[in-house]
Scaffold this motif. Structure first.
Motif, PDB file in Angstrom:
ATOM      1  N   THR A  60      67.292  46.812  14.582  1.00 36.88           N
ATOM      2  CA  THR A  60      66.397  46.455  13.487  1.00 36.88           C
ATOM      3  C   THR A  60      65.132  47.287  13.472  1.00 36.88           C
ATOM      4  O   THR A  60      64.377  47.255  12.514  1.00 36.88           O
ATOM      5  N   GLY A  61      64.881  47.993  14.588  1.00 37.71           N
ATOM      6  CA  GLY A  61      63.684  48.811  14.621  1.00 37.71           C
ATOM      7  C   GLY A  61      62.437  47.990  14.839  1.00 37.71           C
ATOM      8  O   GLY A  61      61.337  48.418  14.482  1.00 37.71           O
ATOM      9  N   VAL A  62      62.557  46.812  15.426  1.00 34.51           N
ATOM     10  CA  VAL A  62      61.397  45.956  15.643  1.00 34.51           C
ATOM     11  C   VAL A  62      60.568  46.489  16.797  1.00 34.51           C
ATOM     12  O   VAL A  62      61.096  46.825  17.841  1.00 34.51           O
ATOM     13  N   ALA A  63      59.272  46.532  16.633  1.00 26.74           N
ATOM     14  CA  ALA A  63      58.374  46.923  17.724  1.00 26.74           C
ATOM     15  C   ALA A  63      57.627  45.692  18.178  1.00 26.74           C
ATOM     16  O   ALA A  63      56.958  45.045  17.391  1.00 26.74           O
ATOM     17  N   PHE A  64      57.743  45.338  19.467  1.00 26.89           N
ATOM     18  CA  PHE A  64      57.090  44.144  19.982  1.00 26.89           C
ATOM     19  C   PHE A  64      55.656  44.451  20.372  1.00 26.89           C
ATOM     20  O   PHE A  64      55.361  45.464  20.992  1.00 26.89           O
ATOM     21  N   MET A  65      54.726  43.563  20.050  1.00 28.08           N
ATOM     22  CA  MET A  65      53.331  43.719  20.388  1.00 28.08           C
ATOM     23  C   MET A  65      53.107  43.330  21.836  1.00 28.08           C
ATOM     24  O   MET A  65      53.478  42.242  22.247  1.00 28.08           O
ATOM     25  N   PRO A  66      52.516  44.194  22.663  1.00 25.04           N
ATOM     26  CA  PRO A  66      52.261  43.843  24.058  1.00 25.04           C
ATOM     27  C   PRO A  66      51.354  42.633  24.154  1.00 25.04           C
ATOM     28  O   PRO A  66      50.490  42.412  23.301  1.00 25.04           O
ATOM     29  N   THR A  67      51.533  41.836  25.213  1.00 20.47           N
ATOM     30  CA  THR A  67      50.702  40.649  25.391  1.00 20.47           C
ATOM     31  C   THR A  67      49.258  41.015  25.656  1.00 20.47           C
ATOM     32  O   THR A  67      48.363  40.199  25.440  1.00 20.47           O
ATOM     33  N   ASP A  68      49.007  42.245  26.131  1.00 14.91           N
ATOM     34  CA  ASP A  68      47.639  42.653  26.416  1.00 14.91           C
ATOM     35  C   ASP A  68      47.069  43.547  25.317  1.00 14.91           C
ATOM     36  O   ASP A  68      46.173  44.359  25.547  1.00 14.91           O
ATOM     37  N   ALA A  69      47.596  43.411  24.108  1.00 14.56           N
ATOM     38  CA  ALA A  69      47.113  44.229  23.008  1.00 14.56           C
ATOM     39  C   ALA A  69      45.639  43.959  22.761  1.00 14.56           C
ATOM     40  O   ALA A  69      45.163  42.832  22.916  1.00 14.56           O
ATOM     41  N   PRO A  70      44.865  44.990  22.352  1.00 14.76           N
ATOM     42  CA  PRO A  70      43.429  44.818  22.110  1.00 14.76           C
ATOM     43  C   PRO A  70      43.176  43.746  21.071  1.00 14.76           C
ATOM     44  O   PRO A  70      43.954  43.569  20.133  1.00 14.76           O
ATOM     45  N   ASP A  87      69.340  30.576  -0.308  1.00 13.41           N
ATOM     46  CA  ASP A  87      69.017  30.408   1.102  1.00 13.41           C
ATOM     47  C   ASP A  87      67.943  31.384   1.567  1.00 13.41           C
ATOM     48  O   ASP A  87      67.635  32.372   0.891  1.00 13.41           O
ATOM     49  N   TRP A  88      67.409  31.082   2.753  1.00 13.91           N
ATOM     50  CA  TRP A  88      66.576  32.018   3.487  1.00 13.91           C
ATOM     51  C   TRP A  88      67.354  32.434   4.732  1.00 13.91           C
ATOM     52  O   TRP A  88      67.933  31.597   5.411  1.00 13.91           O
ATOM     53  N   ILE A  89      67.375  33.726   5.021  1.00 15.29           N
ATOM     54  CA  ILE A  89      67.918  34.202   6.292  1.00 15.29           C
ATOM     55  C   ILE A  89      66.724  34.470   7.193  1.00 15.29           C
ATOM     56  O   ILE A  89      65.864  35.292   6.886  1.00 15.29           O
ATOM     57  N   VAL A  90      66.647  33.735   8.288  1.00 15.78           N
ATOM     58  CA  VAL A  90      65.522  33.830   9.210  1.00 15.78           C
ATOM     59  C   VAL A  90      65.981  34.540  10.474  1.00 15.78           C
ATOM     60  O   VAL A  90      66.920  34.097  11.143  1.00 15.78           O
ATOM     61  N   THR A  91      65.345  35.644  10.813  1.00 13.99           N
ATOM     62  CA  THR A  91      65.693  36.409  12.004  1.00 13.99           C
ATOM     63  C   THR A  91      64.562  36.338  13.022  1.00 13.99           C
ATOM     64  O   THR A  91      63.400  36.586  12.685  1.00 13.99           O
ATOM     65  N   VAL A  92      64.909  35.979  14.264  1.00 25.09           N
ATOM     66  CA  VAL A  92      63.929  35.947  15.346  1.00 25.09           C
ATOM     67  C   VAL A  92      63.791  37.367  15.881  1.00 25.09           C
ATOM     68  O   VAL A  92      64.722  37.906  16.469  1.00 25.09           O
ATOM     69  N   LYS A  93      62.629  37.970  15.671  1.00 25.44           N
ATOM     70  CA  LYS A  93      62.419  39.359  16.092  1.00 25.44           C
ATOM     71  C   LYS A  93      61.850  39.465  17.499  1.00 25.44           C
ATOM     72  O   LYS A  93      61.979  40.499  18.142  1.00 25.44           O
ATOM     73  N   ASN A  94      61.181  38.417  17.952  1.00 20.52           N
ATOM     74  CA  ASN A  94      60.543  38.456  19.269  1.00 20.52           C
ATOM     75  C   ASN A  94      60.979  37.250  20.077  1.00 20.52           C
ATOM     76  O   ASN A  94      60.519  36.129  19.860  1.00 20.52           O
ATOM     77  N   LEU A  95      61.879  37.462  21.013  1.00 22.21           N
ATOM     78  CA  LEU A  95      62.406  36.365  21.829  1.00 22.21           C
ATOM     79  C   LEU A  95      61.362  35.781  22.768  1.00 22.21           C
ATOM     80  O   LEU A  95      61.577  34.716  23.340  1.00 22.21           O
TER      81      LEU A  95
END
Length: 280
Positions: A60-70, A87-95
């Motif tokens: 999907t090309g998802v980029a996860f934001m680091p937990t220590d982001a500024p 309907d809505w299709i809901v996708t979980v991008k960040n587990l």
């Protein structure tokens, strides 16, 4: 059939549930009971892989934001909503997002849906491990499943009616981080698990220990006797009756001094588990 029954029927793919020894299931929950926050009113059995879906971040090309982001940088959304007809299709991008984060994003769309994601063994990653629903719901359906590999990075997708008015709680499994223990576990010989394609039942403790070592794994602890009492060590020539994953690279083993008796049922079960595995 009640509305609750209809919802559970829609999302719960029982025919694909993994098989696992009764002792292993019960003892696994005993092991994690002191480390996992109690869940109320769970209506689906644990360890049920669903064809509920997850699009791999690489796909999907998802980029996860680091937990220590500024500070001041808004993290990417944990959920993606795409309209598809009624309907809505809901996708979980960040587990790894928090339950509060998921609830907030669902709430912003008018849904009372709570999503919790906890560490699970490789064969359960990306799958539903439990849930509950309330009156007033109609249906929640899985859309698709894509993971990089068993235990690899995934994201989950659901199809939800646009007029969804009920409430739901859903638990999913994600890869465990270093030091985390599994809150859900599949069969130790399932695809992606430490003893996949290993006919370990009936092998000696030393034989199983050797196989695990070759796969960077080890035996965490033993259960022995009719009461499955805890034991840190047993003789290497004892026989392995069952096992269950407890953490990355670790398994819990049921061992006994006598050879394992292979009933017709157990023989059929083992043959089924070994189907498709290399011979010899």
């Amino acid at each position: 059939m009640s509305k609750i029954d209809r919802l559970v029927t829609a999302i719960d793919p029982v025919p694909h549930a993994p098989e696992q020894g009764q002792d292993a299931r019960e003892l696994f929950h005993e092991i994690v009971a002191t480390q996992v926050k109690a869940r109320r009113r769970v209506r689906w059995p644990v360890l049920i892989p669903v064809a509920a879906v997850l699009a791999a971040a690489a796909v999907t090309g998802v980029a996860f934001m680091p937990t220590d982001a500024p500070s001041g940088i808004t993290p990417a959304a944990a959920l993606a909503f795409q309209r598809s007809g009624d309907d809505w299709i809901v996708t979980v991008k960040n587990l790894y997002a928090s339950p509060e984060r998921f609830a907030s994003e669902f709430r912003a769309r008018g849904f009372d849906i709570r999503l919790s994601i906890a560490p699970g063994s490789p064969s359960t990653v990306g799958h539903v491990t439990g849930g509950e629903v309330t009156e007033g719901t109609t249906r929640i359906e899985e859309e698709s499943v894509e993971c990089e590999s068993p235990g690899g990075r995934c994201a989950v997708s659901f199809r939800i009616p646009a007029e969804f008015q009920g409430s739901a709680q859903i638990w999913l499994a994600r890869p465990a981080r270093p030091g985390e223990r599994y809150e859900s576990a599949g069969d130790v010989d399932a695809t992606g698990e430490l003893l996949h394609c290993v006919p370990f039942r009936g092998m000696t403790v030393d034989e199983v220990r050797g196989v695990l070592a070759e796969r960077d794994g080890s035996i965490e602890e033993f259960r022995v006797g009719k009461r499955s009492e805890r034991a840190q060590q047993v003789p290497g020539n004892w026989f392995v009756k069952d096992a269950v994953p407890t953490a990355p690279g670790r398994v819990l083993v049921w061992a006994q001094p006598d050879r394992v008796k292979f009933t017709p049922e157990l023989t059929t079960y083992v043959e089924k588990k070994m189907a498709g595995c290399p011979k010899g």
